[in-house]
Design an enzyme around this catalytic site. Structure first.
Site, mmCIF file in Angstrom:
data_model
loop_
_atom_site.group_PDB
_atom_site.id
_atom_site.type_symbol
_atom_site.label_atom_id
_atom_site.label_comp_id
_atom_site.label_asym_id
_atom_site.label_seq_id
_atom_site.Cartn_x
_atom_site.Cartn_y
_atom_site.Cartn_z
ATOM 1 N N CYS A 296 8.870 1.236 -4.651
ATOM 2 C CA CYS A 296 7.900 0.401 -5.542
ATOM 3 C C CYS A 296 7.087 -0.529 -4.682
ATOM 4 O O CYS A 296 7.604 -0.933 -3.612
ATOM 5 C CB CYS A 296 8.554 -0.346 -6.532
ATOM 6 S SG CYS A 296 9.671 -1.511 -6.151
ATOM 7 N N ALA B 197 9.266 -3.449 -3.283
ATOM 8 C CA ALA B 197 9.944 -3.141 -2.062
ATOM 9 C C ALA B 197 8.753 -3.118 -0.741
ATOM 10 O O ALA B 197 9.379 -3.442 0.264
ATOM 11 C CB ALA B 197 10.363 -1.550 -2.386
ATOM 12 N N ARG C 47 17.731 -2.286 5.089
ATOM 13 C CA ARG C 47 16.425 -1.900 5.828
ATOM 14 C C ARG C 47 16.826 -1.869 7.222
ATOM 15 O O ARG C 47 16.181 -1.362 8.009
ATOM 16 C CB ARG C 47 15.333 -2.356 5.338
ATOM 17 C CG ARG C 47 14.207 -1.812 6.201
ATOM 18 C CD ARG C 47 12.774 -2.162 5.384
ATOM 19 N NE ARG C 47 11.439 -1.701 6.099
ATOM 20 C CZ ARG C 47 10.926 -2.531 7.158
ATOM 21 N NH1 ARG C 47 11.218 -3.869 7.103
ATOM 22 N NH2 ARG C 47 9.754 -2.557 7.642
ATOM 23 N N HIS D 18 2.362 -3.475 0.628
ATOM 24 C CA HIS D 18 2.109 -3.596 2.050
ATOM 25 C C HIS D 18 0.884 -4.411 2.102
ATOM 26 O O HIS D 18 0.487 -5.391 2.576
ATOM 27 C CB HIS D 18 1.833 -2.416 2.748
ATOM 28 C CG HIS D 18 3.128 -1.608 3.007
ATOM 29 N ND1 HIS D 18 2.869 -0.275 3.135
ATOM 30 C CD2 HIS D 18 4.265 -1.845 2.889
ATOM 31 C CE1 HIS D 18 4.058 0.507 3.115
ATOM 32 N NE2 HIS D 18 5.108 -0.615 3.375
HETATM 33 FE FE1 CFM Z 1 5.658 1.854 8.472
HETATM 34 FE FE2 CFM Z 1 7.240 3.752 8.022
HETATM 35 FE FE3 CFM Z 1 6.847 1.596 6.222
HETATM 36 FE FE4 CFM Z 1 8.181 1.184 8.559
HETATM 37 FE FE5 CFM Z 1 10.670 1.818 7.232
HETATM 38 FE FE6 CFM Z 1 9.340 4.082 6.729
HETATM 39 FE FE7 CFM Z 1 9.355 2.207 5.047
HETATM 40 MO MO1 CFM Z 1 11.568 3.194 5.351
HETATM 41 S S1 CFM Z 1 7.114 2.588 9.972
HETATM 42 S S2 CFM Z 1 6.671 0.055 7.451
HETATM 43 S S3 CFM Z 1 9.996 0.516 9.006
HETATM 44 S S4 CFM Z 1 5.402 3.085 6.719
HETATM 45 S S5 CFM Z 1 11.181 3.754 7.536
HETATM 46 S S6 CFM Z 1 8.070 5.545 7.919
HETATM 47 S S7 CFM Z 1 9.351 4.151 4.880
HETATM 48 S S8 CFM Z 1 10.908 1.093 5.378
HETATM 49 S S9 CFM Z 1 7.465 1.143 4.222
#
Ligand code: CFM
Length: 537
Positions: free
Chosen positions: A56, A59, A90, A188
């Site tokens: 979500c 997160a 994480r 993000h």
């Molecule tokens: Fe970038 Fe990723 Fe992500 Fe990531 Fe991660 Fe991820 Fe994630 Mo899990 S590199 S930041 S450190 S998009 S592994 S493939 S899914 S936490 S949001």
């Protein structure tokens, strides 16, 4: 075996018509190389009823981008479950800096109860901030909103402003309620906007006195990845101004405007900041990938070419030669165990692409790849960004408008030289995953549990890299599953040392005797059930 259009039709054929049409648009069967990547649908809502691996917006904001900043206290304003399940899972590691401040291992939450939902949770939040400041003296505080906060309308911005006045430190209120957007990707973007607006450049320091000053963006130090990258960069002679955000600090991020180059490891989670830094301060960004030996070498060479200094280039080559001589013989041993095997590489938003090179360096071919929540540009390349249609969900997250800073904008490299470099290296550019996939492989966006099982039955991969939500389903099918989110308690996997650890771990997952005790369903059950007319079954 490859998946054909007909086979795909059989797999998707069990869906209701509407779902079938939707899911087909999220899947690409890779055709022979063409000039442009094939189109895929991404970053749209998962249909109800589908068991997705996505997370979500909360997160993505608290868990991914903001949470790793070590000298801040990160408060989860919401029910305790949202706090607990984003606490430590994480594996974004951090060590205290010179000021001794590192709160990454703590879990701060207002633990919202029924009465708070009815009467509001603002007072409780203000009290928590006061307690956290009194006990921990953080350099700044973040408040992350969970779903109920948005539903009841707590004004976390007002609580944050009042707390800033009381305590004289920044308190950042993130409106990252879980339901915003279609996945963690929305979080993000919310995090990027706030960090750019309030933290980056919030310092009187005008320039960095060290040579080769860089920022490392989108590196989260999972299992210590960032530390291995830092080791290499330091050996070559780079000065890392700040890391966003693995083992990163609020104090360092304030200085990000002083760097001469931004490196982007995870394009998905942080390309917004990379773009805004260029507009505001004139700092170009380079798409790097420190996962895999060749990608690491390519990234280091591109960086050296940017600075253009002969000694730096020579040092880069020396370090590469030194590291390769040390690790290649070890990798070669592990390769013997892995050679000829196939993998599914499905991770969140970057690793579905980044790990394919490392897999191939130990002899494993990726036959299916995809992302949980990435956007079309992560599949098809940044070229498509202007053509991506905004829907109601993406409009939900506003773009932050930035302009060139009248005092601090500085051209870091002559435009003609940058244009020349762009012909060879990915400056301000990312070409996405699809171009790197081989003909006959399959790319799946937002792969769900049903499709995971079906594609495994058809393609019989030797290993599946994914996350905790499907790991044990896959292992019960007799296939080793490597978590490429958390690294299953292992790591680092980045850089040169990381490649060796990855090769060791993957070899171990093939060599373990565990698999002798599990028979995959296709080995002891018929794959076809048929009835002969007029006869017995
Ligand atoms: Fe970038 Fe990723 Fe992500 Fe990531 Fe991660 Fe991820 Fe994630 Mo899990 S590199 S930041 S450190 S998009 S592994 S493939 S899914 S936490 S949001």
């Amino acid at each position: 075996m490859a998946i054909t259009e007909e086979k795909l039709g059989e797999v998707l054929g069990v869906y209701p018509e509407k779902v079938l049409v939707n899911r087909r648009r999220h899947i690409v069967l890779k055709e022979p190389d063409t000039e442009t990547a094939q189109q895929i649908e991404a970053n749209t809502r998962t249909l109800p009823g589908i068991i997705t691996n996505r997370g979500c917006a909360f997160a993505g904001c608290k868990g991914v981008v903001v949470g790793p900043i070590k000298d801040m206290v990160h408060i989860v304003h919401g029910p305790v479950g949202c706090a607990f399940y984003t606490w430590g899972t994480r594996r974004n590691k951090a060590k205290a800096g010179d000021d001794g401040k590192n709160y990454v291992n703590y879990c701060f939450t207002t633990d919202m109860q029924e009465s708070d939902v009815v009467f509001g949770g603002e007072k409780k939040l203000a009290k928590l901030i006061d307690e956290a400041v009194a006990i921990f003296h953080p350099n700044a505080i973040s408040i992350a909103a969970t779903c109920p906060v948005g539903l009841i309308g707590d004004d976390i911005g007002a609580v944050a402003r009042a707390a800033e006045e009381r305590h004289g430190i920044q308190v950042l209120a993130f409106q990252c309620e879980g339901y915003k957007g279609v996945s963690q990707s929305a979080g993000h973007h919310i995090a990027n906007n706030m960090l750019m607006d309030k933290v980056i450049g919030n310092s009187d320091v005008e320039k960095c006195d060290e040579p080769y000053a860089i920022n490392l963006l989108g590196e989260y130090n999972i299992g210590g990845d960032g530390w291995e990258i830092a080791r290499i960069l330091k050996d070559i002679g780079y000065h890392v101004v700040c890391v966003m955000t693995g083992d990163g600090s609020y104090e360092d991020m304030r200085l990000a405007h002083t760097a001469d180059l931004n490196l982007v490891q995870c394009h998905r989670s942080i390309n917004y900041i990379a773009e805004m830094l260029e507009i505001k301060y004139g700092t170009p960004w380079l798409k790097v990938n420190f996962i895999g030996i060749k990608s690491t070498c390519d990234s280091l060479r591109a960086m050296a070419a940017y600075f253009g200094n002969k000694d730096l280039m020579q040092k880069t080559e020396e370090i590469i030669a030194r590291e390769l001589a040390r690790i290649q013989p070890v990798i070669d041993q592990y390769r013997k165990v892995c050679e000829g095997k196939t993998a599914f590489c499905f991770v969140g938003g970057s690793r579905g692409h980044h790990y394919q090179g490392l897999f191939s360096e130990i002899g494993i071919e990726t036959v299916l790849a995809g992302y949980e929540f990435a956007h079309r540009d992560d599949y098809e390349g940044r070229l498509v960004i202007p053509t991506i249609k905004k829907d109601a969900d993406s409009k939900n997250i506003p773009d932050l408008h930035v302009e060139a800073d009248p005092k601090r904008f500085r051209i870091k490299i002559a435009p003609e030289r940058l244009a020349k470099l762009k012909e060879k290296f990915p400056f301000n550019e990312y070409k996405g995953l699809i171009v790197d996939m081989k003909e006959g492989t399959i790319v799946v966006d937002d792969l769900n549990h049903f499709e995971t099982e079906e594609f495994i039955k058809i393609l019989h991969p030797d290993i599946v890299s994914s996350g905790i939500k499907d790991k044990y389903v896959i292992q019960k099918m007799g296939i080793p599953s490597k978590q490429l989110h958390s690294y299953d308690y292992s790591g680092p996997y980045a850089g040169f040392n990381g490649a060796v650890i990855f090769a060791r771990d993957i070899s171990m997952s093939f060599a373990t005797p565990t698999w002798n005790y599990i028979v995959p369903p296709w080995k002891d059950q018929p794959l076809l059930n048929a009835t002969i007319n007029g006869g017995d079954q």
